[in-house]
Design a protein around this motif. Structure first.
Motif, PDB file in Angstrom:
ATOM      1  N   PHE A 114       0.605  -1.110   0.001  1.00  0.00           N
ATOM      2  CA  PHE A 114      -0.013  -0.125  -0.355  1.00  0.00           C
ATOM      3  C   PHE A 114       0.959   1.370  -0.084  1.00  0.00           C
ATOM      4  O   PHE A 114       0.715   2.251  -0.666  1.00  0.00           O
ATOM      5  CB  PHE A 114      -1.043   0.000   1.154  1.00  0.00           C
ATOM      6  CG  PHE A 114      -2.149   0.919   1.144  1.00  0.00           C
ATOM      7  CD1 PHE A 114      -3.248   0.465   0.581  1.00  0.00           C
ATOM      8  CD2 PHE A 114      -1.766   2.332   1.418  1.00  0.00           C
ATOM      9  CE1 PHE A 114      -4.400   1.346   0.278  1.00  0.00           C
ATOM     10  CE2 PHE A 114      -2.877   3.117   1.172  1.00  0.00           C
ATOM     11  CZ  PHE A 114      -4.308   2.726   0.754  1.00  0.00           C
ATOM     12  N   ALA A 115       1.956   1.158   0.706  1.00  0.00           N
ATOM     13  CA  ALA A 115       2.777   2.478   0.903  1.00  0.00           C
ATOM     14  C   ALA A 115       3.314   2.881  -0.536  1.00  0.00           C
ATOM     15  O   ALA A 115       3.084   4.129  -0.852  1.00  0.00           O
ATOM     16  CB  ALA A 115       3.870   2.491   1.869  1.00  0.00           C
ATOM     17  N   ALA A 116       3.785   1.905  -1.167  1.00  0.00           N
ATOM     18  CA  ALA A 116       4.479   2.048  -2.360  1.00  0.00           C
ATOM     19  C   ALA A 116       3.440   2.504  -3.486  1.00  0.00           C
ATOM     20  O   ALA A 116       3.875   3.525  -4.385  1.00  0.00           O
ATOM     21  CB  ALA A 116       5.351   0.888  -2.854  1.00  0.00           C
ATOM     22  N   ALA A 117       2.169   1.940  -3.666  1.00  0.00           N
ATOM     23  CA  ALA A 117       1.089   2.236  -4.328  1.00  0.00           C
ATOM     24  C   ALA A 117       0.774   3.922  -4.141  1.00  0.00           C
ATOM     25  O   ALA A 117       0.185   4.692  -4.918  1.00  0.00           O
ATOM     26  CB  ALA A 117      -0.069   1.363  -4.139  1.00  0.00           C
ATOM     27  N   ALA A 118       0.847   4.227  -2.927  1.00  0.00           N
ATOM     28  CA  ALA A 118       0.175   5.472  -2.510  1.00  0.00           C
ATOM     29  C   ALA A 118       1.072   6.567  -3.069  1.00  0.00           C
ATOM     30  O   ALA A 118       0.943   7.492  -3.491  1.00  0.00           O
ATOM     31  CB  ALA A 118       0.119   5.879  -1.029  1.00  0.00           C
ATOM     32  N   GLN A 119       2.498   6.253  -3.026  1.00  0.00           N
ATOM     33  CA  GLN A 119       3.601   7.112  -3.523  1.00  0.00           C
ATOM     34  C   GLN A 119       3.275   7.254  -4.867  1.00  0.00           C
ATOM     35  O   GLN A 119       3.528   8.597  -5.594  1.00  0.00           O
ATOM     36  CB  GLN A 119       4.942   6.608  -3.226  1.00  0.00           C
ATOM     37  CG  GLN A 119       5.331   6.773  -1.735  1.00  0.00           C
ATOM     38  CD  GLN A 119       6.828   6.218  -1.720  1.00  0.00           C
ATOM     39  OE1 GLN A 119       7.470   6.067  -2.564  1.00  0.00           O
ATOM     40  NE2 GLN A 119       7.138   6.085  -0.407  1.00  0.00           N
TER      41      GLN A 119
END
Length: 280
Positions: A177-182
């Motif tokens: 999720f964190a990478a996708a949000a970025q």
């Protein structure tokens, strides 16, 4: 010149107006504050700590720019300076003195002993009422896709398809999720991996609130539409009511206690200065 600067500084701080615009009672109060500050600052400037402070031209320029920002335009500042017997050169010199005073106070504060882990733990044990969560909270991240017919990729049909695809992918692999949000989020929180933070009921849009507080820890859900756009939510953790663990507050508590200790060191140094006792 410096006393005129202090009077102008006190007037702006107390009443957001230069001395010439103050009523008699206001001016009297500003003059009293300026006099107290002048006495204290003269004593600080006489210390070895102040003499050791290096003030750069850039710092002075920034301080002067801050003062300028209190006025509507340059002409209003010039009128205020002239009314107080000041000019730009005197303003810069007084600002440099103020920076040396602040630098000396910072040196005094820096002498404070570091807060130890044992002290942190003792404070935590002795003040349990300060470390209780009264209602359930949740740590949440999100990805925002805005709706905007001016851009093909943000038209409702395409935006919904993108949000649904992201939600499905992240439901299967929430660790991404964190990478996708970025990569995909149009919210400034993308710079922080989509992190909104720890929230309680009522802090978010009603639609997000309803979805988030029906989710389990580790669950991804979406899209959820609000007036801002489409959101994909990740409930990273659920925090039930009750005592907050020390580890959850350790560094924030350390910063607060260290700041208090630094303030005590600064005040003790000021009290020890030759001349009348004073605080700043």
């Amino acid at each position: 010149m410096a006393d005129a600067y202090r009077l102008m500084r006190a007037a702006l701080a107390l009443f957001d107006a230069p001395p010439a615009q103050l009523e008699a009672a206001q001016r009297q109060r500003a003059e009293a504050q300026a006099e107290r500050e002048a006495d204290l600052e003269r004593r600080i400037l006489a210390t070895p700590e102040a003499a050791a402070v290096a003030v750069s031209e850039a710092q002075v320029a920034e301080a002067v720019a801050t003062i300028e920002g209190r006025f509507a335009d340059a002409a209003e500042l010039e009128r205020a300076l002239a009314a107080n017997g000041l000019d730009r050169e005197a303003l810069a010199a007084a600002a440099a003195e103020e920076l040396r005073v602040e630098g000396a106070l910072e040196q005094a504060a820096a002498r404070a002993e570091p807060v130890t882990d044992a002290e942190l733990e003792r404070f935590y044990r002795e003040h349990p009422e300060r470390f209780r969560r009264e209602q359930e909270a949740r740590t949440v991240r999100h990805i925002l896709i805005t709706l905007n017919d001016d851009y093909p990729e943000n038209r409702r049909d395409r935006a919904w398809s993108r949000a649904e695809r992201l939600a499905a992918e992240l439901q299967a692999a929430p660790e991404g999720f964190a990478a996708a949000a970025q990569r995909y989020s149009e919210c400034p929180s993308a710079l922080h991996d989509g992190l909104i933070g720890q929230v309680t009921r009522g802090q978010l849009h009603a639609e997000l609130d309803a979805a988030l507080f029906a989710m389990a820890a580790g669950e991804v859900r979406g899209p959820v539409e609000t007036a801002v756009g489409l959101h994909v939510l990740y409930c990273e953790a659920v925090h039930p009511p009750g005592p907050v663990p020390l580890e959850a507050v350790r560094e924030r508590l350390r910063e607060r206690l260290q700041a208090q200790r630094a303030e005590q060191a600064r005040r003790a140094w000021v009290r020890a200065l030759p001349g009348p006792s004073a605080t700043r």
